[in-house]
Design a protein around this motif. Structure first.
Motif, PDB file in Angstrom:
ATOM      1  N   VAL A 150       9.738   4.878  -1.816  1.00  0.00           N
ATOM      2  CA  VAL A 150      11.117   4.401  -1.695  1.00  0.00           C
ATOM      3  C   VAL A 150      11.378   3.262  -2.680  1.00  0.00           C
ATOM      4  O   VAL A 150      12.458   3.186  -3.287  1.00  0.00           O
ATOM      5  CB  VAL A 150      11.412   3.959  -0.243  1.00  0.00           C
ATOM      6  N   HIS A 192      16.181  -0.136   1.519  1.00  0.00           N
ATOM      7  CA  HIS A 192      14.740   0.101   1.496  1.00  0.00           C
ATOM      8  C   HIS A 192      14.210   0.325   2.906  1.00  0.00           C
ATOM      9  O   HIS A 192      13.516   1.310   3.181  1.00  0.00           O
ATOM     10  CB  HIS A 192      14.025  -1.069   0.829  1.00  0.00           C
ATOM     11  N   ILE A 230      15.560   3.623   4.530  1.00  0.00           N
ATOM     12  CA  ILE A 230      15.038   4.867   3.959  1.00  0.00           C
ATOM     13  C   ILE A 230      13.568   5.044   4.299  1.00  0.00           C
ATOM     14  O   ILE A 230      13.110   6.163   4.575  1.00  0.00           O
ATOM     15  CB  ILE A 230      15.278   4.900   2.438  1.00  0.00           C
TER      16      ILE A 230
END
Length: 228
Positions: free
Chosen positions: A140, A171, A174
């Motif tokens: 990510v 961040h 996800i």
């Protein structure tokens, strides 16, 4: 032994255990096999089982009693998992905001990108692809670095600052998605299309590639919320 699919292991283990709980494989109050047995049965490491169990315990489906074992709680089988619903609703909001920012950024970047910028973006995309099967946090971070570079190339200070402010939330959200949502669609092709559009200076194609990437995930999350 269960055969897991290629990709992050913990979300698959969590999903498998969640399905077994939903199907009544273990009854409320029953103790699960210990960590060693589950790891051997699933063909994964003990740490993956431990993390999956921790997540299910956090959602109230399992009760980890130190020194005794892990037990199924009395949550009704088939009841909505509130923790999952909240995570998915949050993800949906995050992606809707992300789409609003990045589509315009891609359009502007295509108009302002330089040849040397393309080389840097290509290296960033290569890094992203290399980490596809790595730890979700690493992947990510690389993915968002590629998108941050695109936003930077838009040349709009306010857009850049808005994206930078959203980065920590993006961040964490996800990473959470990768840990909890197995079988996510692969959007690598849309990333390649975005880079190609930027290299050609095609603003409409760059925006379309960004929509294709983000809308795929948005649709997946919306579908998951509706099915929960």
């Amino acid at each position: 032994m269960v055969t897991l699919k290629h990709g992050p292991v913990v979300p698959q283990v969590e999903t498998l255990l969640r399905e077994r709980l939903r199907e009544g494989h273990w009854k409320p109050g029953e103790r699960l096999p210990n960590e060693v047995r589950l790891a051997a049965e699933l063909g994964v490491g003990r740490s993956s089982v431990r993390e999956a169990v921790r997540l299910l315990a956090r959602d109230g489906l399992l009760d980890v009693r130190h020194g005794s074992g892990t037990y199924v709680t009395d949550a009704p089988a088939g009841s909505p998992d509130v923790g999952v619903l909240v995570r998915r609703a949050h993800l949906l909001e995050v992606y809707e905001v992300r789409r609003a920012l990045e589509v315009e950024a891609a359009r502007l970047a295509a108009q302002r990108v330089r040849p040397e910028d393309i080389d840097r973006l290509r290296a960033g995309l290569r890094r992203r692809q290399e980490l596809l099967d790595a730890d979700p946090a690493e992947f990510v971070a690389a993915d968002l670095e590629f998108h941050r570079a695109v936003v930077e190339l838009a040349g709009n200070g306010l857009l850049r600052d808005l994206f930078a402010a959203a980065l920590p939330v993006l961040h964490d959200a996800i990473v959470e998605m990768f840990r909890h949502e197995p079988r996510l669609p692969d959007v690598s092709a849309a990333h390649a299309d975005l880079l190609d559009a930027l290299e050609r200076g095609d603003a409409d194609a760059a925006a379309a590639a960004t929509v294709a990437h983000l809308q795929t995930i948005v649709s997946r999350i919306r579908s998951a919320v509706a099915d929960s």
